[in-house]
Design a protein around this motif. Sequence first.
Motif, PDB file in Angstrom:
ATOM      1  N   ASP A  93       0.833  -1.211   0.000  1.00  0.00           N
ATOM      2  CA  ASP A  93       0.000   0.000   0.000  1.00  0.00           C
ATOM      3  C   ASP A  93       0.858   1.248   0.000  1.00  0.00           C
ATOM      4  O   ASP A  93       0.593   2.217  -0.723  1.00  0.00           O
ATOM      5  CB  ASP A  93      -0.906   0.011   1.232  1.00  0.00           C
ATOM      6  CG  ASP A  93      -2.082  -0.949   1.061  1.00  0.00           C
ATOM      7  OD1 ASP A  93      -2.276  -1.418  -0.067  1.00  0.00           O
ATOM      8  OD2 ASP A  93      -2.779  -1.199   2.052  1.00  0.00           O
ATOM      9  N   SER A  94       1.907   1.221   0.812  1.00  0.00           N
ATOM     10  CA  SER A  94       2.776   2.395   0.917  1.00  0.00           C
ATOM     11  C   SER A  94       3.456   2.686  -0.422  1.00  0.00           C
ATOM     12  O   SER A  94       3.541   3.843  -0.850  1.00  0.00           O
ATOM     13  CB  SER A  94       3.827   2.168   2.003  1.00  0.00           C
ATOM     14  OG  SER A  94       4.731   3.248   2.075  1.00  0.00           O
ATOM     15  N   ALA A  95       3.905   1.623  -1.088  1.00  0.00           N
ATOM     16  CA  ALA A  95       4.580   1.815  -2.377  1.00  0.00           C
ATOM     17  C   ALA A  95       3.614   2.371  -3.416  1.00  0.00           C
ATOM     18  O   ALA A  95       3.957   3.272  -4.196  1.00  0.00           O
ATOM     19  CB  ALA A  95       5.176   0.498  -2.861  1.00  0.00           C
ATOM     20  N   VAL A  96       2.361   1.862  -3.421  1.00  0.00           N
ATOM     21  CA  VAL A  96       1.383   2.337  -4.397  1.00  0.00           C
ATOM     22  C   VAL A  96       1.005   3.784  -4.116  1.00  0.00           C
ATOM     23  O   VAL A  96       0.899   4.615  -5.031  1.00  0.00           O
ATOM     24  CB  VAL A  96       0.142   1.425  -4.387  1.00  0.00           C
ATOM     25  CG1 VAL A  96      -0.938   1.982  -5.313  1.00  0.00           C
ATOM     26  CG2 VAL A  96       0.511   0.013  -4.834  1.00  0.00           C
ATOM     27  N   ARG A  97       0.794   4.119  -2.838  1.00  0.00           N
ATOM     28  CA  ARG A  97       0.416   5.488  -2.482  1.00  0.00           C
ATOM     29  C   ARG A  97       1.490   6.486  -2.915  1.00  0.00           C
ATOM     30  O   ARG A  97       1.192   7.540  -3.474  1.00  0.00           O
ATOM     31  CB  ARG A  97       0.200   5.605  -0.967  1.00  0.00           C
ATOM     32  CG  ARG A  97      -1.098   4.985  -0.471  1.00  0.00           C
ATOM     33  CD  ARG A  97      -1.182   5.089   1.044  1.00  0.00           C
ATOM     34  NE  ARG A  97      -2.423   4.524   1.547  1.00  0.00           N
ATOM     35  CZ  ARG A  97      -3.569   5.192   1.629  1.00  0.00           C
ATOM     36  NH1 ARG A  97      -3.621   6.448   1.227  1.00  0.00           N
ATOM     37  NH2 ARG A  97      -4.654   4.615   2.106  1.00  0.00           N
ATOM     38  N   LYS A  98       2.754   6.150  -2.633  1.00  0.00           N
ATOM     39  CA  LYS A  98       3.847   7.057  -2.995  1.00  0.00           C
ATOM     40  C   LYS A  98       3.880   7.276  -4.505  1.00  0.00           C
ATOM     41  O   LYS A  98       4.091   8.405  -4.971  1.00  0.00           O
ATOM     42  CB  LYS A  98       5.177   6.489  -2.515  1.00  0.00           C
ATOM     43  CG  LYS A  98       5.370   6.529  -1.006  1.00  0.00           C
ATOM     44  CD  LYS A  98       6.723   5.941  -0.620  1.00  0.00           C
ATOM     45  CE  LYS A  98       6.926   5.970   0.897  1.00  0.00           C
ATOM     46  NZ  LYS A  98       8.230   5.376   1.281  1.00  0.00           N
ATOM     47  N   ALA A  99       3.681   6.195  -5.269  1.00  0.00           N
ATOM     48  CA  ALA A  99       3.709   6.327  -6.731  1.00  0.00           C
ATOM     49  C   ALA A  99       2.544   7.174  -7.228  1.00  0.00           C
ATOM     50  O   ALA A  99       2.707   8.025  -8.111  1.00  0.00           O
ATOM     51  CB  ALA A  99       3.678   4.943  -7.377  1.00  0.00           C
ATOM     52  N   LEU A 100       1.355   6.961  -6.660  1.00  0.00           N
ATOM     53  CA  LEU A 100       0.183   7.710  -7.096  1.00  0.00           C
ATOM     54  C   LEU A 100       0.309   9.197  -6.782  1.00  0.00           C
ATOM     55  O   LEU A 100      -0.038  10.061  -7.598  1.00  0.00           O
ATOM     56  CB  LEU A 100      -1.072   7.147  -6.426  1.00  0.00           C
ATOM     57  CG  LEU A 100      -1.542   5.766  -6.915  1.00  0.00           C
ATOM     58  CD1 LEU A 100      -2.636   5.223  -5.989  1.00  0.00           C
ATOM     59  CD2 LEU A 100      -2.056   5.842  -8.343  1.00  0.00           C
ATOM     60  N   GLN A 101       0.808   9.519  -5.588  1.00  0.00           N
ATOM     61  CA  GLN A 101       0.816  10.909  -5.134  1.00  0.00           C
ATOM     62  C   GLN A 101       2.033  11.686  -5.619  1.00  0.00           C
ATOM     63  O   GLN A 101       2.029  12.912  -5.603  1.00  0.00           O
ATOM     64  CB  GLN A 101       0.735  10.949  -3.602  1.00  0.00           C
ATOM     65  CG  GLN A 101      -0.575  10.372  -3.073  1.00  0.00           C
ATOM     66  CD  GLN A 101      -0.639  10.312  -1.559  1.00  0.00           C
ATOM     67  OE1 GLN A 101       0.285  10.763  -0.885  1.00  0.00           O
ATOM     68  NE2 GLN A 101      -1.715   9.759  -1.021  1.00  0.00           N
ATOM     69  N   SER A 102       3.068  10.972  -6.072  1.00  0.00           N
ATOM     70  CA  SER A 102       4.268  11.666  -6.547  1.00  0.00           C
ATOM     71  C   SER A 102       4.261  11.877  -8.052  1.00  0.00           C
ATOM     72  O   SER A 102       5.157  12.532  -8.590  1.00  0.00           O
ATOM     73  CB  SER A 102       5.518  10.860  -6.162  1.00  0.00           C
ATOM     74  OG  SER A 102       5.537   9.613  -6.843  1.00  0.00           O
TER      75      SER A 102
END
Length: 707
Positions: A93-102
């Motif tokens: 989840d953390s990896a996906v969130r960072k990719a989506l928001q960056s």
Amino acid sequence: MAPPQHSLRGRPYDPRLDPPGGRKGGRITASRIGPGERLAINGLGSFDWDLDQGTFDLDQAGLAVFDLRPEEYDRSPESLVLRVTPEEGARLDSAVRKALQSGRRSYGGYFQVTRRDGIKQWTYTQGTILRDERGNAYRIVGIVRDATDELAHAPLGGGLPPGPERRTLPSILRWTTEALSHAVTVEDVTAVLTGAGGLERFGAEGLALGLVEGLTLRFVAAAGYSVGGLDTLPPRRLSEPLPLTTTVMTQRPLYSTDFDQLRKRFPLLGPYREWTGMSSAAFLPLIAQGRSIGGLALFYGSREGFSREDRELAESLAGILAQSLQRAILFDQEREFATGLQESMLPRHIPRFESAEIAVRYHAAWGGREVGGDWYDVVALPQNRVGLVVGDVQGHDTHAAAVMGQLRIALRAYAAEGHPPSTVLARASLFLAELDTDRFATCDYAQLDLNTGTIWAARAGHLGPLIRHTDGRTGWPNVRGGLPLGLATVLDLQEFPETRLDLVPGETMVFCTDGMVEERGVDITIGMEALAEAVHNGPQHAEQLADHLADSLWERWGSDDDVALLIVRRSPDPGTERAPRMHAYVHQADPEGLADARDALRQALRDWQLSDLADDVELAAGELLVNVLLHTEGGAVLTLEVLPEPVRRVRLSVQDRSSVWPRRRSPGEAATSGRGLLMIDAMAVRWGVEPRGEGKAVWCEFGPTEQ
């Protein structure tokens, strides 16, 4: 506003929060990547995550990666909790969130799946984020695969394996070295780069590989969502100002995190910027023994810089790749040399004949500079005859090839002098024994009379020919033989008995060397059965059949032995539309041949609309064929043809090799034989006997009597 999306742990998040701005190179719009991209990589499980609807579709291979049955999965991310622990889900989840928001266009990482038997399985996932024109993510497509083998050295006890942020240089180099250790050819090396785990070793999202050829750089491989097609570019001159060619020429790596600046420095790069769609790149020279042999371009979608560790890793991997490529290039060159040497000793031209089709093939084994001694030859002989040769000199080296070249020329000369097969092989054996070599050779030699179809064949320790009959049946006739050439002379056993065979119009004979039917640890009969089945199912024409055998048995040919193949098909003799004709051969050792011949006769008469004659013709054919099989030492050639004039009749002819003519007898009431000719005389309009070569043919005609 659309409902919030769901994470792998079931908690909602909204990818529209903090929508990225600025760098468009990190965005992918719906117009650039569509649903078809989900299936871009074969052999991997794939997924399609609809962020608006909250559905997470997995294909069949993807379900297998997670060890899930279709009924256990309801297309929601929450279903994955059966196999993904909360800790692993939190990391993803953390990896996906960072990719989506960056604003990144992709993400990737390793995690553990707990299979239904309790075993922990390392798994790799990589996703590509699709965004609309405003930069909002609406969909993720990607892949999942079992990564257990490549992470065999990962720490035990769970947790992340050495990923981009935690992996160590020695472990990555070890994994890469192991992956390349089995690569033999350049094609093998490129398969490692572009296959599963190739991009992950470099932490890149795309790569392109070019090799130096003279004064040009030829692209041989590309991988990644946005660089596909680079390997189809034409070669570029090394003098052209491009990043990769400059790196190759200067032998210095080039790192860039600003494509605008890179394009200003290299104007020719302009057309490729939108093609890659990446934010940064590394261009690495591939140097082996102080010489540039190629270049590797790595593309990244979200990297903002290259640390000292990043550069050290990339350059170390490039060094390992260069060493592997150097070995592969040398192997390919040696193989090309060996194959060229072998082919130069084989006949350049095969003679053509109006009444036969002949096809030849040669396949070299995968053995570097090693060369085999397999060969084939076709010799045109007087009186419309042809000599057919297939052989194999002992050994797999240049000496074997040299001996083969001399032996082929000698055997060809003996055949051209008109000697029978037994004499040709005896003289070839003496020639080989007198050469300065300890090698022996196996060989088949056959003389085919294209007028009559008569074959005289002899073997010298070699596999005999395979025959396909006109009805598709195949068989290995019993061809007598002697010892291998050279060895027969040393042991003073230079006897090569001949066997007579008959090849009727439309039949095919296949000669080959042992590499076609032999595999290590497998009985040769299995290979012979595989060849017979392939010939049975193959096309009729010789050239097409040769291609069919090459395709269907290619995996077998990929072993460590050479293959020589020679196919001869006697041209069919169907007659004319008004006077059709059929031929069949009944072998003495083939118990099913008699029944097959009767079936073929009945079918031919049905096709010619003469079914009313089928019973008489079939009965007469059975009687004549049985006489041949019982009272002669060979098989029989059966011919059925329509005689259109003066009245439409059919003629049945049975030819054998015996010169003894049949005679009509008057059997007594208690006699059990001797009535065959009496029966034929009663059924047929006419019958007779006529000489055919060394034998005879008994014929009979059926139909209306002359008016």
